[in-house]
Motif scaffolding. Structure first.
Motif, short mmCIF file in Angstrom:
data_model
loop_
_atom_site.label_atom_id
_atom_site.label_comp_id
_atom_site.label_asym_id
_atom_site.label_seq_id
_atom_site.Cartn_x
_atom_site.Cartn_y
_atom_site.Cartn_z
N UNK A 147 -1.70 -1.01 6.33
CA UNK A 147 -0.93 -0.15 5.95
C UNK A 147 0.37 -0.18 5.30
N UNK A 148 1.72 -0.64 5.90
CA UNK A 148 3.09 -1.26 5.96
C UNK A 148 2.91 -1.74 4.75
N UNK A 149 2.39 -3.05 5.15
CA UNK A 149 1.85 -4.35 3.83
C UNK A 149 2.02 -3.87 2.74
N UNK A 150 1.03 -3.05 2.85
CA UNK A 150 0.11 -2.65 0.92
C UNK A 150 0.85 -1.45 0.09
N UNK A 151 2.11 -1.33 1.15
CA UNK A 151 3.04 0.08 0.65
C UNK A 151 3.56 -0.36 -0.40
N UNK A 152 3.46 0.47 -1.87
CA UNK A 152 3.80 0.24 -3.13
C UNK A 152 5.14 1.54 -3.45
N UNK A 153 5.61 1.19 -4.14
CA UNK A 153 6.80 2.03 -4.22
C UNK A 153 6.19 3.16 -5.01
N UNK A 154 5.27 3.16 -5.99
CA UNK A 154 4.13 4.27 -6.20
C UNK A 154 4.26 5.69 -5.24
N UNK A 155 3.98 4.84 -4.32
CA UNK A 155 3.74 5.89 -3.09
C UNK A 155 4.93 6.66 -1.47
#
Length: 192
Positions: free
Chosen positions: A29-37
């Protein structure tokens, strides 16, 4: 406080800390974080604070899955600044590894590769420090154990970890010893 000249060890050490401070966030989940989150909210002191909103990838197929919210603590912000991508668009990944992925199969492959590398480097760090072996899941288990020892409600911990079943959460914290019982007895009935 672990110091190293090895850039990979430093990065995985920091992502381990990010996981712990992020309420036991899973590495995937950390690696999948985007700035939109990443968002902000006004704190009680009036200043704006940052937070993350995400759905665990492991359970996002479930229709009743709710979003997780994690406040970005100062150390987490430093880790983002050190290892992150600039927030160009909402779709830009916060951390770099998935920036080179074109599709979900490639993202899954890269995440597996990163978790394997993280575990290898964390194991080497543990050996160097002469402590018990650690892995990416150690941050998750440690956060849940410390949260329960600090008196947090099991349902809060379950929610933060994204567990559907409280039994799963209890498996994380089943190793708590008599110290917690003593502290609980003192808090509830004045044991001492």
């Amino acid at each position: 406080e672990y110091k190293t000249d090895n850039e990979f060890r430093a990065m995985y050490r920091d992502l381990f800390i990010f996981s712990y401070q992020g309420c036991g966030m899973n590495f995937s989940d950390i690696l999948r974080l985007t700035w939109g989150q990443v968002g902000t909210f006004p704190s009680a002191s009036g200043e704006r604070k940052e937070f993350l909103t995400f759905v665990r990838k492991k359970t996002d197929r479930k229709s009743n899955e709710d979003r997780r919210h994690v406040i970005i603590l100062p150390m987490m912000r430093k880790i983002i600044e050190r290892w992150g991508n600039p927030g160009i668009t909402n779709e830009t990944y916060v951390f770099k590894p998935l920036s080179r992925a074109d599709n979900e199969a490639e993202r899954v492959r890269i995440i597996k590769q990163e978790v394997r590398a993280a575990n290898m480097h964390l194991k080497a760090i543990a050996k160097e420090l002469q402590i018990e072996n650690i892995s990416t899941y150690t941050a998750r288990h440690s956060w849940s154990t410390h949260a329960i020892q600090s008196g947090h409600n099991i349902y809060f911990i379950q929610s933060q970890l994204g567990h559907q079943d409280p039994k799963t959460t209890m498996a994380y914290i089943k190793s708590l010893g008599p110290e917690l019982l003593e502290n609980s007895m003192d808090f509830v009935v004045g044991y001492e």
